[in-house]
Scaffold this motif. Structure first.
Motif, PDB file in Angstrom:
ATOM      1  N   LEU A   1       0.817  -1.220   0.000  1.00 21.50           N
ATOM      2  CA  LEU A   1       0.000   0.000   0.000  1.00 21.50           C
ATOM      3  C   LEU A   1       0.852   1.270   0.000  1.00 21.50           C
ATOM      4  CD1 LEU A   1      -3.032  -0.928   2.298  1.00 21.50           C
ATOM      5  CD2 LEU A   1      -2.913  -0.846  -0.194  1.00 21.50           C
ATOM      6  N   LEU A   2       2.067   1.182   0.522  1.00 16.79           N
ATOM      7  CA  LEU A   2       2.966   2.332   0.451  1.00 16.79           C
ATOM      8  C   LEU A   2       3.375   2.621  -0.990  1.00 16.79           C
ATOM      9  CD1 LEU A   2       5.302   1.833   3.542  1.00 16.79           C
ATOM     10  CD2 LEU A   2       3.598   3.636   3.201  1.00 16.79           C
ATOM     11  N   ALA A   3       3.259   1.637  -1.868  1.00 20.06           N
ATOM     12  CA  ALA A   3       3.592   1.802  -3.284  1.00 20.06           C
ATOM     13  C   ALA A   3       2.369   2.179  -4.114  1.00 20.06           C
ATOM     14  CB  ALA A   3       4.212   0.513  -3.830  1.00 20.06           C
ATOM     15  N   ASP A   4       1.230   2.322  -3.472  1.00 18.97           N
ATOM     16  CA  ASP A   4      -0.027   2.630  -4.165  1.00 18.97           C
ATOM     17  C   ASP A   4      -0.143   4.140  -4.383  1.00 18.97           C
ATOM     18  OD1 ASP A   4      -2.984   3.453  -4.114  1.00 18.97           O
ATOM     19  OD2 ASP A   4      -3.137   1.280  -4.377  1.00 18.97           O
ATOM     20  N   LYS A   5      -0.129   4.544  -5.642  1.00 12.62           N
ATOM     21  CA  LYS A   5      -0.144   5.967  -6.004  1.00 12.62           C
ATOM     22  C   LYS A   5      -1.399   6.680  -5.489  1.00 12.62           C
ATOM     23  CE  LYS A   5       0.431   8.726 -10.223  1.00 12.62           C
ATOM     24  NZ  LYS A   5       0.751   8.626 -11.651  1.00 12.62           N
TER      25      LYS A   5
END
Length: 192
Positions: free
Chosen positions: A49-53
Protein backbone atom coordinates in the motif's frame (compact mmCIF):
# COMPACT_ATOMS: atom_id res chain seq x y z
CA UNK A 1 -8.49 -10.24 16.02
CA UNK A 2 -11.39 -9.44 13.73
CA UNK A 3 -11.55 -6.70 11.12
CA UNK A 4 -14.11 -4.81 13.23
CA UNK A 5 -11.79 -4.94 16.24
CA UNK A 6 -8.94 -3.60 14.09
CA UNK A 7 -11.11 -0.72 12.87
CA UNK A 8 -12.18 0.04 16.45
CA UNK A 9 -8.50 0.22 17.50
CA UNK A 10 -7.77 2.62 14.63
CA UNK A 11 -10.64 4.89 15.70
CA UNK A 12 -9.22 4.89 19.23
CA UNK A 13 -5.75 5.87 18.03
CA UNK A 14 -4.57 6.01 14.43
CA UNK A 15 -1.03 4.95 15.33
CA UNK A 16 -2.48 1.61 16.38
CA UNK A 17 -2.08 0.73 12.70
CA UNK A 18 1.60 0.07 13.42
CA UNK A 19 0.78 -2.69 15.88
CA UNK A 20 -1.90 -4.41 13.80
CA UNK A 21 -1.16 -7.69 12.03
CA UNK A 22 0.04 -7.40 8.44
CA UNK A 23 -3.32 -8.43 7.00
CA UNK A 24 -4.92 -5.29 8.45
CA UNK A 25 -2.01 -3.04 7.45
CA UNK A 26 -2.62 -4.34 3.93
CA UNK A 27 -6.36 -3.57 4.08
CA UNK A 28 -6.98 -0.42 2.06
CA UNK A 29 -10.11 0.55 4.01
CA UNK A 30 -8.44 0.20 7.39
CA UNK A 31 -5.40 2.16 6.22
CA UNK A 32 -7.65 4.92 4.84
CA UNK A 33 -9.43 5.17 8.18
CA UNK A 34 -6.05 5.51 9.92
CA UNK A 35 -4.99 8.20 7.40
CA UNK A 36 -8.25 10.09 8.00
CA UNK A 37 -7.48 10.10 11.73
CA UNK A 38 -3.83 11.05 11.24
CA UNK A 39 -2.25 11.36 7.77
CA UNK A 40 1.19 10.52 9.18
CA UNK A 41 -0.05 7.00 10.05
CA UNK A 42 0.31 6.24 6.32
CA UNK A 43 3.88 5.11 7.09
CA UNK A 44 2.49 2.06 8.94
CA UNK A 45 0.71 0.70 5.88
CA UNK A 46 2.02 -2.44 4.23
CA UNK A 47 4.80 -2.04 1.65
CA UNK A 48 2.25 -2.89 -1.04
CA UNK A 49 0.00 0.00 0.00
CA UNK A 50 2.97 2.33 0.45
CA UNK A 51 3.59 1.80 -3.28
CA UNK A 52 -0.03 2.63 -4.16
CA UNK A 53 -0.14 5.97 -6.00
CA UNK A 54 -3.81 6.66 -5.24
CA UNK A 55 -3.35 6.01 -1.52
CA UNK A 56 -0.22 8.19 -1.44
CA UNK A 57 -2.14 11.05 -3.07
CA UNK A 58 -4.94 10.57 -0.55
CA UNK A 59 -2.54 10.72 2.41
CA UNK A 60 -0.78 13.80 1.01
CA UNK A 61 -4.10 15.55 0.34
CA UNK A 62 -4.87 15.15 4.06
CA UNK A 63 -1.47 16.40 5.21
CA UNK A 64 1.05 13.56 4.97
CA UNK A 65 4.40 15.28 4.45
CA UNK A 66 7.12 12.68 4.92
CA UNK A 67 8.26 12.48 1.33
CA UNK A 68 11.22 10.15 1.96
CA UNK A 69 8.79 7.53 3.29
CA UNK A 70 7.14 7.14 -0.11
CA UNK A 71 8.00 4.12 -2.20
CA UNK A 72 10.96 4.61 -4.58
CA UNK A 73 8.71 4.06 -7.59
CA UNK A 74 6.47 6.90 -6.43
CA UNK A 75 9.47 9.16 -5.86
CA UNK A 76 10.40 8.55 -9.52
CA UNK A 77 6.89 9.22 -10.86
CA UNK A 78 7.03 12.66 -12.50
CA UNK A 79 3.26 13.01 -12.75
CA UNK A 80 2.81 12.24 -9.06
CA UNK A 81 5.63 14.54 -7.97
CA UNK A 82 4.19 17.43 -10.00
CA UNK A 83 0.76 16.80 -8.43
CA UNK A 84 2.01 16.71 -4.86
CA UNK A 85 4.42 19.64 -5.01
CA UNK A 86 1.77 22.29 -4.22
CA UNK A 87 0.42 20.18 -1.35
CA UNK A 88 3.70 19.70 0.44
CA UNK A 89 4.99 22.19 2.91
CA UNK A 90 7.77 24.43 1.66
CA UNK A 91 10.81 22.24 1.91
CA UNK A 92 14.20 23.41 0.67
CA UNK A 93 15.35 19.77 0.57
CA UNK A 94 12.52 18.62 -1.67
CA UNK A 95 14.78 17.87 -4.65
CA UNK A 96 17.08 15.75 -2.50
CA UNK A 97 14.14 13.58 -1.47
CA UNK A 98 12.91 12.56 -4.92
CA UNK A 99 14.58 10.19 -7.37
CA UNK A 100 17.93 11.17 -8.90
CA UNK A 101 16.33 11.19 -12.34
CA UNK A 102 13.73 13.76 -11.35
CA UNK A 103 16.20 15.94 -9.48
CA UNK A 104 17.55 17.06 -12.86
CA UNK A 105 14.18 17.28 -14.58
CA UNK A 106 13.63 20.85 -15.82
CA UNK A 107 9.85 20.79 -15.21
CA UNK A 108 10.22 19.57 -11.63
CA UNK A 109 13.02 22.06 -10.94
CA UNK A 110 11.03 24.90 -12.48
CA UNK A 111 7.97 24.17 -10.32
CA UNK A 112 10.22 23.82 -7.27
CA UNK A 113 11.73 27.28 -7.77
CA UNK A 114 8.34 28.82 -8.59
CA UNK A 115 7.05 27.68 -5.19
CA UNK A 116 9.78 29.63 -3.44
CA UNK A 117 12.30 31.67 -5.43
CA UNK A 118 14.85 31.20 -2.63
CA UNK A 119 15.01 27.53 -3.64
CA UNK A 120 16.93 28.52 -6.77
CA UNK A 121 19.98 28.23 -4.53
CA UNK A 122 19.38 24.47 -4.25
CA UNK A 123 19.07 23.52 -7.92
CA UNK A 124 21.60 21.52 -9.85
CA UNK A 125 24.39 23.63 -11.34
CA UNK A 126 23.64 22.01 -14.70
CA UNK A 127 20.73 24.46 -14.99
CA UNK A 128 23.07 27.44 -14.67
CA UNK A 129 24.22 27.00 -18.26
CA UNK A 130 20.75 26.18 -19.60
CA UNK A 131 19.70 29.47 -21.18
CA UNK A 132 16.16 28.30 -21.92
CA UNK A 133 15.65 27.27 -18.30
CA UNK A 134 16.98 30.58 -16.94
CA UNK A 135 14.81 32.55 -19.37
CA UNK A 136 11.79 30.45 -18.38
CA UNK A 137 12.43 31.34 -14.74
CA UNK A 138 12.98 35.01 -15.53
CA UNK A 139 9.71 35.02 -17.46
CA UNK A 140 7.95 34.09 -14.22
CA UNK A 141 8.38 37.74 -13.33
CA UNK A 142 9.71 37.10 -9.85
CA UNK A 143 12.19 39.76 -8.79
CA UNK A 144 14.01 37.41 -6.38
CA UNK A 145 14.86 35.08 -9.25
CA UNK A 146 16.16 37.92 -11.41
CA UNK A 147 18.25 39.18 -8.49
CA UNK A 148 19.70 35.72 -7.85
CA UNK A 149 20.54 35.27 -11.54
CA UNK A 150 22.29 38.62 -11.46
CA UNK A 151 24.23 38.02 -8.23
CA UNK A 152 25.27 34.39 -8.58
CA UNK A 153 28.83 34.03 -9.82
CA UNK A 154 28.13 30.58 -11.27
CA UNK A 155 25.50 32.12 -13.53
CA UNK A 156 28.11 34.30 -15.25
CA UNK A 157 28.22 31.42 -17.72
CA UNK A 158 24.84 32.69 -18.88
CA UNK A 159 26.48 35.89 -20.20
CA UNK A 160 28.89 33.91 -22.33
CA UNK A 161 26.21 31.99 -24.23
CA UNK A 162 26.13 33.31 -27.82
CA UNK A 163 22.91 35.17 -28.51
CA UNK A 164 21.75 35.29 -24.90
CA UNK A 165 20.49 38.86 -25.22
CA UNK A 166 18.37 38.13 -28.28
CA UNK A 167 16.73 35.19 -26.51
CA UNK A 168 15.53 37.18 -23.51
CA UNK A 169 11.77 37.85 -23.87
CA UNK A 170 11.93 41.29 -22.26
CA UNK A 171 8.31 42.04 -23.11
CA UNK A 172 7.32 39.32 -20.63
CA UNK A 173 9.15 40.91 -17.74
CA UNK A 174 7.93 43.61 -15.38
CA UNK A 175 9.85 46.81 -14.93
CA UNK A 176 11.48 45.61 -11.68
CA UNK A 177 12.61 42.31 -13.20
CA UNK A 178 13.86 44.13 -16.31
CA UNK A 179 15.93 46.42 -14.12
CA UNK A 180 17.45 43.49 -12.22
CA UNK A 181 18.12 41.64 -15.45
CA UNK A 182 19.55 44.70 -17.22
CA UNK A 183 21.91 45.32 -14.33
CA UNK A 184 23.01 41.70 -14.49
CA UNK A 185 23.74 41.91 -18.18
CA UNK A 186 25.48 45.27 -17.76
CA UNK A 187 23.27 46.67 -20.50
CA UNK A 188 22.15 49.73 -18.62
CA UNK A 189 18.44 50.48 -18.86
CA UNK A 190 16.75 48.35 -21.48
CA UNK A 191 13.16 48.37 -22.54
CA UNK A 192 12.17 50.90 -19.87
Amino acid sequence: MTRDEAIRLIYQKSNNLASLPQEFRNDRDIVKIAIQQNPQSYIYASSELLADKELALYAISLGFNRLPMLDDKLLADKELILKIMPKLSYNPHFLEQISDTLQDDPDITYEYVKRDPEFIRNISSKFYSNIDFIIRLLSEDIVEIARYVRENDQLKVFRQVPGYVSKVPLELLTLKVRQEFAAYLDLGEIGL
